[in-house]
Design an enzyme around this catalytic site. Sequence first.
Site, PDB file in Angstrom:
ATOM      1  N   SER A 128       0.838  -1.202   0.000  1.00  0.00           N
ATOM      2  CA  SER A 128       0.000   0.000   0.000  1.00  0.00           C
ATOM      3  C   SER A 128       0.879   1.259   0.000  1.00  0.00           C
ATOM      4  CB  SER A 128      -0.963  -0.041   1.186  1.00  0.00           C
ATOM      5  OG  SER A 128      -1.994   0.908   1.044  1.00  0.00           O
ATOM      6  N   ASP A 164     -10.076  -4.640  -4.491  1.00  0.00           N
ATOM      7  CA  ASP A 164      -9.524  -3.689  -3.520  1.00  0.00           C
ATOM      8  C   ASP A 164     -10.375  -2.420  -3.493  1.00  0.00           C
ATOM      9  OD1 ASP A 164      -7.995  -1.932  -1.983  1.00  0.00           O
ATOM     10  OD2 ASP A 164      -6.098  -2.671  -2.780  1.00  0.00           O
ATOM     11  N   HIS A 213      -8.072  -5.372  -0.165  1.00  0.00           N
ATOM     12  CA  HIS A 213      -6.817  -4.672   0.150  1.00  0.00           C
ATOM     13  C   HIS A 213      -6.051  -5.494   1.178  1.00  0.00           C
ATOM     14  CE1 HIS A 213      -4.231  -1.208  -0.042  1.00  0.00           C
ATOM     15  NE2 HIS A 213      -4.253  -1.038   1.270  1.00  0.00           N
TER      16      HIS A 213
END
Length: 220
Positions: free
Chosen positions: A116, A170, A201
């Site tokens: 991320s 996601d 995610h």
Amino acid sequence: MSRDAVEIETGRNPQAAVIWMHGLGADGHDFEPIVPELVRPSDPPLRFVFPHAPMRPVTLNGGYVMRAWYDIIALDRRTAEDEQGIRASQAIVTELIRRENARGITSARIVLAGFSQGGAMALFCGIRYPERLAGIIALSCYPVLSARFDAERVPANQATPIFLGHGMQDPVVIPALGEAARRQLQAAGYAVEWHAYSMPHSVCPQEVIDIAAWLRRVLC
């Protein structure tokens, strides 16, 4: 700004290292549990370095103070980015690489990795690092300071293998952002290996398997 990190060595006298940046609000312990899944007993020893990002208020989360590599206002590619924070964290990553160099591991035996926000940093730092790296792993992430990409990328890591992984469900970092990173890199001639997974995610078992195989190719 904290430069502390969790370190795990999979054997004595490691000659290669993986520097892995966590996502927003997590810390260096976040990916510590997957180390046993990434190495086999017969693999050469590795040092995994999981740094803790600095504590800072994050605009996207109402100004709440948490570990973050830089402030995030929005994830829409139109909002102003925290260039000062990105550059400051780039300096932290550079320091971590140089610390490994001082411990006997050359840059060519170091992988930059992240998830991320940490994945965005791995990409950002990797293509700008002045010495050849072993590889870059960027998971569920997005490009930052894209307008500076062409001006700031350096030839040293033009041929460096890049692993991009993203969940197709996601809702946090939408797949289009990961695909934007892939397109930008591929258009510039980088060696991108793109992996799409049926997940949100997060990281899934197949992705861990794929990362382990990729690490063996670039480090063993």
